[in-house]
Design a protein around this motif. Structure first.
Motif, PDB file in Angstrom:
ATOM      1  N   UNK A  87      37.939  48.770  29.870  1.00  0.00           N
ATOM      2  CA  UNK A  87      38.802  47.657  29.482  1.00  0.00           C
ATOM      3  C   UNK A  87      38.216  46.316  29.911  1.00  0.00           C
ATOM      4  N   UNK A  88      37.712  46.233  31.124  1.00  0.00           N
ATOM      5  CA  UNK A  88      37.181  44.965  31.608  1.00  0.00           C
ATOM      6  C   UNK A  88      35.905  44.578  30.867  1.00  0.00           C
ATOM      7  N   UNK A  89      35.073  45.561  30.535  1.00  0.00           N
ATOM      8  CA  UNK A  89      33.863  45.260  29.772  1.00  0.00           C
ATOM      9  C   UNK A  89      34.220  44.718  28.392  1.00  0.00           C
ATOM     10  N   UNK A 128      32.395  39.224  41.787  1.00  0.00           N
ATOM     11  CA  UNK A 128      33.432  38.194  41.773  1.00  0.00           C
ATOM     12  C   UNK A 128      34.811  38.821  41.923  1.00  0.00           C
ATOM     13  N   UNK A 129      34.898  40.091  41.542  1.00  0.00           N
ATOM     14  CA  UNK A 129      36.131  40.857  41.705  1.00  0.00           C
ATOM     15  C   UNK A 129      35.763  42.314  41.912  1.00  0.00           C
ATOM     16  N   UNK A 130      36.590  43.031  42.663  1.00  0.00           N
ATOM     17  CA  UNK A 130      36.362  44.446  42.961  1.00  0.00           C
ATOM     18  C   UNK A 130      37.618  45.229  42.579  1.00  0.00           C
ATOM     19  N   UNK A 131      37.405  46.358  41.942  1.00  0.00           N
ATOM     20  CA  UNK A 131      38.520  47.248  41.608  1.00  0.00           C
ATOM     21  C   UNK A 131      38.330  48.551  42.374  1.00  0.00           C
ATOM     22  N   UNK A 132      39.308  48.873  43.210  1.00  0.00           N
ATOM     23  CA  UNK A 132      39.294  50.137  43.946  1.00  0.00           C
ATOM     24  C   UNK A 132      40.010  51.179  43.113  1.00  0.00           C
ATOM     25  N   UNK A 133      39.267  52.133  42.577  1.00  0.00           N
ATOM     26  CA  UNK A 133      39.853  53.228  41.793  1.00  0.00           C
ATOM     27  C   UNK A 133      39.668  54.549  42.517  1.00  0.00           C
ATOM     28  N   UNK A 134      39.647  54.492  43.855  1.00  0.00           N
ATOM     29  CA  UNK A 134      39.585  55.670  44.718  1.00  0.00           C
ATOM     30  C   UNK A 134      40.683  55.532  45.761  1.00  0.00           C
ATOM     31  N   UNK A 135      40.797  56.501  46.638  1.00  0.00           N
ATOM     32  CA  UNK A 135      41.746  56.414  47.737  1.00  0.00           C
ATOM     33  C   UNK A 135      41.379  55.199  48.601  1.00  0.00           C
ATOM     34  N   UNK A 136      42.274  54.212  48.745  1.00  0.00           N
ATOM     35  CA  UNK A 136      41.940  53.011  49.521  1.00  0.00           C
ATOM     36  C   UNK A 136      41.582  53.300  50.971  1.00  0.00           C
ATOM     37  N   UNK A 137      41.964  54.465  51.483  1.00  0.00           N
ATOM     38  CA  UNK A 137      41.624  54.798  52.870  1.00  0.00           C
ATOM     39  C   UNK A 137      40.121  54.878  53.081  1.00  0.00           C
ATOM     40  N   UNK A 138      39.383  55.080  52.014  1.00  0.00           N
ATOM     41  CA  UNK A 138      37.923  55.183  52.131  1.00  0.00           C
ATOM     42  C   UNK A 138      37.263  53.832  52.367  1.00  0.00           C
ATOM     43  N   UNK A 139      37.997  52.748  52.186  1.00  0.00           N
ATOM     44  CA  UNK A 139      37.435  51.407  52.332  1.00  0.00           C
ATOM     45  C   UNK A 139      38.102  50.710  53.518  1.00  0.00           C
ATOM     46  N   UNK A 140      37.373  50.448  54.590  1.00  0.00           N
ATOM     47  CA  UNK A 140      37.979  49.834  55.784  1.00  0.00           C
ATOM     48  C   UNK A 140      38.725  48.539  55.508  1.00  0.00           C
ATOM     49  N   UNK A 150      45.260  49.459  32.655  1.00  0.00           N
ATOM     50  CA  UNK A 150      45.717  48.364  31.798  1.00  0.00           C
ATOM     51  C   UNK A 150      46.337  47.243  32.630  1.00  0.00           C
ATOM     52  N   UNK A 151      47.060  47.593  33.706  1.00  0.00           N
ATOM     53  CA  UNK A 151      47.653  46.580  34.568  1.00  0.00           C
ATOM     54  C   UNK A 151      46.579  45.755  35.263  1.00  0.00           C
ATOM     55  N   UNK A 152      45.515  46.399  35.728  1.00  0.00           N
ATOM     56  CA  UNK A 152      44.415  45.663  36.368  1.00  0.00           C
ATOM     57  C   UNK A 152      43.742  44.736  35.357  1.00  0.00           C
ATOM     58  N   UNK A 153      43.526  45.226  34.147  1.00  0.00           N
ATOM     59  CA  UNK A 153      42.902  44.386  33.113  1.00  0.00           C
ATOM     60  C   UNK A 153      43.767  43.159  32.825  1.00  0.00           C
ATOM     61  N   UNK A 154      45.089  43.322  32.824  1.00  0.00           N
ATOM     62  CA  UNK A 154      45.971  42.179  32.644  1.00  0.00           C
ATOM     63  C   UNK A 154      45.850  41.201  33.806  1.00  0.00           C
ATOM     64  N   UNK A 155      45.817  41.738  35.017  1.00  0.00           N
ATOM     65  CA  UNK A 155      45.772  40.876  36.201  1.00  0.00           C
ATOM     66  C   UNK A 155      44.477  40.077  36.267  1.00  0.00           C
ATOM     67  N   UNK A 171      42.330  39.563  33.551  1.00  0.00           N
ATOM     68  CA  UNK A 171      42.280  38.754  32.354  1.00  0.00           C
ATOM     69  C   UNK A 171      40.892  38.695  31.723  1.00  0.00           C
ATOM     70  N   UNK A 172      40.784  38.020  30.566  1.00  0.00           N
ATOM     71  CA  UNK A 172      39.489  37.921  29.864  1.00  0.00           C
ATOM     72  C   UNK A 172      38.491  37.091  30.669  1.00  0.00           C
ATOM     73  N   UNK A 173      37.220  37.339  30.401  1.00  0.00           N
ATOM     74  CA  UNK A 173      36.164  36.544  31.032  1.00  0.00           C
ATOM     75  C   UNK A 173      36.285  35.095  30.566  1.00  0.00           C
ATOM     76  N   UNK A 174      36.017  34.176  31.485  1.00  0.00           N
ATOM     77  CA  UNK A 174      36.181  32.761  31.153  1.00  0.00           C
ATOM     78  C   UNK A 174      35.097  32.232  30.242  1.00  0.00           C
TER      79      UNK A 174
END
Length: 438
Positions: free
Chosen positions: A18-20, A264-276, A428-433, A435-438
Motif C-alpha cells: 500500500x505504501x509503495x 523517514x517513517x518506520x512500520x512495526x508489523x511484528x510483535x512490538x516486544x521485539x523492539x526495545x 490500510x489504517x497505517x497507509x491512511x495515517x 498518507x501519499x508521498x509528498x
C-alpha cells in the motif's frame, strides 16, 4: 519519503504494498529467509500443509488490497468459498454444521439441535450486525479517535460487557455458547476476557462466509510477494530488526546486524516486544499462545470431513479442544490433515482424536509435531497477536500510530487485532495515517 517496514508476514506485506503504491520508497526487513510468515507451508515426506490459517473472513479486505496496489485479485489467484465454515461435534454426541453466508441454513441447523434454537441464534447474530455497523466506519476503516468518534462507538469499545456474559444471557443451551465462542477459544482467548462486541465474527460468518485461496492460503503470501516486486519494494530477508533508532525524539532508522537502514517513517508489523523502543509501550499486554500443531500424512481412504471440524469437550469435561483441518497436498492415494490442540494435552493428539471417533492411526504415513514454543521461535512471535485481557486491551494495543513519533504499527499485534481481515485492515489504517508521498 523512505519507509522501512519491519516484518514480512501478511501485515508487513500488505502495508509495504500500500505504501509503495502511494509513492513512498519502501524497504521491507524480514528476519527469516522467506516472506509470508504464517501464510506459508510446511513439507515432509511428500506432504505439504498450510503453516497457519486455512480460511479467512471478509474477502473484500483482500480484494481491496490488491485493487488499490495494482492488478485486481482475480488476476493473481482465485478465492473460493468454504462451506460449511466448520462442523461442531459436541460432548453429548450431537453435531452442527455451521453454514456460511446463509441465515436460513444456519437457522435450520440450529433448529435441528432443538426447537427454537434457530431463532435464538438468528437474534444473537442480528444484534452483532448492529455492532458491525457501529465498528466498521470509525474503528476498522479509519483510525479511531475517541475525541471525534461517535459516542456510541466509544462506549461500545470501552464497555464492561464481556462475550461470556452476553452468551450466557442469549443462550440457555451450552452448545450455542460454544459455537459463538469457538473462534476465540481456537485462538487461545477466554470469553470472560473478550469484549462482547468482538462477537461480530458470528455476523461476518453468516453474512459473508469463509473463504480460502485455490491451493491454500499460502498462495496469498506468494501473490503479495510478487506484488512487492511489481511495486518496486526493496526486500531484505535474513535481516532482523534489532531496534528503531530514535534521534531528537523521532525515528530516523532501523538498526540491523549489518548496520542502520535510514527511514523517514518506520512500520512495526511484528510483535512490538521485539523492539526495545516500543517494548515499554506494550508492557501491559500479553501475546496469545499458539495451539499445539500435529501435521499428519495419511494413506488410503480417510473420513470425508469438511474444511474444519471442532471437537468440544464441554464445560464439565475438562478435555482439550481439538480441531481437524483436512487439506494440503499429498501423494496419490494419500491425504494431508492438520490437528490442532487447545488446553491440557495429556495424551497424544491422535489418541485423543480416536477417543472422539476419528481414528486414523492405522493410516499414518508421517507426522510433524510443533509445540507453541516451536511456532513462536519459527515465526519470531505469535501470529495470533495480543491476548484479550478485557476492555483495556483496545487501548493498550498500538496502531496505527505509536508513542514514538515516526513509528506506526500494523499486523496481528496492532489495532484492530489478529486474523487476516483485521490484519489487512491494520495495513490500510497505517497507509491512511502516513498518507501519499509528498
Amino acid at each position: 519519503m523512505r519507509v522501512v517496514v519491519i516484518g514480512g508476514g501478511f501485515g508487513g506485506l500488505a502495508t509495504a504494498a500500500r505504501l509503495a503504491k502511494l509513492g513512498h520508497r519502501v524497504t521491507l526487513l524480514e528476519r527469516s529467509d522467506r516472506l509470508g510468515g504464517a501464510l506459508s507451508t510446511r513439507a515432509q515426506d511428500g506432504f505439504t500443509w498450510d503453516a497457519g490459517p486455512t480460511t479467512t473472513l471478509l474477502p473484500a479486505v483482500v480484494r481491496d488490497l490488491f485493487r488499490k496496489t495494482g492488478r485486481p485479485l482475480e488476476r493473481e489467484l482465485e478465492l473460493v468459498p468454504v462451506d460449511p465454515v466448520r462442523e461442531h461435534r459436541f460432548a453429548d454426541g450431537s453435531t452442527l454444521s455451521l453454514a456460511g453466508a446463509s441465515r436460513s441454513r444456519q437457522v435450520a441447523a440450529f433448529d435441528a439441535l432443538g426447537a427454537g434454537l434457530g431463532e435464538a441464534w438468528a437474534s444473537y447474530v442480528e444484534a452483532r450486525g448492529d455492532d458491525w455497523e457501529l465498528l466498521r466506519r470509525d474503528y476498522l476503516e479509519r483510525p479511531w479517535d475517541p475525541a471525534l468518534a461517535p459516542r456510541a462507538l466509544t462506549a461500545r469499545l470501552t464497555g464492561r460487557e464481556t462475550l461470556h456474559r452476553t452468551l450466557r444471557r442469549a443462550f440457555g443451551d451450552e452448545r450455542l455458547r460454544l459455537v459463538a465462542a469457538t473462534p476465540f477459544l481456537l485462538d487461545g482467548h477466554d470469553p470472560r476476557d473478550v469484549p462482547s462486541w468482538a462477537g461480530v465474527v458470528s455476523y461476518l460468518e453468516q453474512r459473508f462466509g469463509a473463504w480460502t485461496a485455490a491451493g491454500g492460503l499460502a498462495a496469498l503470501g506468494v501473490a503479495l510477494t510478487g506484488r512487492l516486486a511489481t511495486r518496486g519494494v526493496e526486500v531484505l530477508t535474513a535481516t532482523p530488526a534489532l531496534d528503531v533508532v530514535v534521534r531528537e525524539g523521532r525515528a530516523v532508522a532501523v538498526a540491523t546486524p549489518s548496520g542502520e537502514v535510514d527511514a523517514d517513517a518506520v512500520v512495526c508489523a511484528v510483535d512490538p516486544r521485539r523492539l526495545p523502543a516500543l517494548a515499554p509501550s506494550v508492557r501491559a499486554t500479553v501475546p496469545t499462545v499458539p495451539p499445539a500443531v500435529c501435521h499428519v500424512g495419511l494413506e488410503g481412504d480417510a473420513p470425508d470431513l469438511p474444511a474444519q471440524v471442532v471437537l468440544h469437550g464441554g464445560d464439565r469435561v475438562k478435555e482439550p479442544l481439538l480441531v481437524v483441518r483436512p487439506g494440503g497436498t499429498a501423494p496419490d492415494g494419500a491425504h494431508a490433515w492438520t490437528v490442532l490442540g487447545r488446553g491440557r494435552l495429556a495424551e497424544d493428539p491422535l489418541v485423543a482424536l480416536a477417543r472422539r471417533g476419528i481414528d486414523v492411526r492405522q493410516r499414518l504415513v508421517t507426522r510433524l509435531d510443533l509445540s507453541p514454543r516451536d511456532l513462536v521461535a519459527d515465526w519470531g512471535g505469535s501470529p495470533l497477536g495480543v491476548l484479550w485481557q478485557g476492555r483495556s486491551t483496545v487501548t493498550r494495543r498500538l496502531g496505527p500510530r505509536t508513542p514514538v513519533p515516526g513509528v506506526y504499527a500494523a499486523g496481528a499485534h496492532a489495532t484492530p487485532g489478529a486474523g487476516l481481515p483485521y490484519v489487512g485492515l491494520s495495513a490500510a489504517l497505517v497507509a491512511q495515517a502516513i498518507g501519499p508521498a509528498g
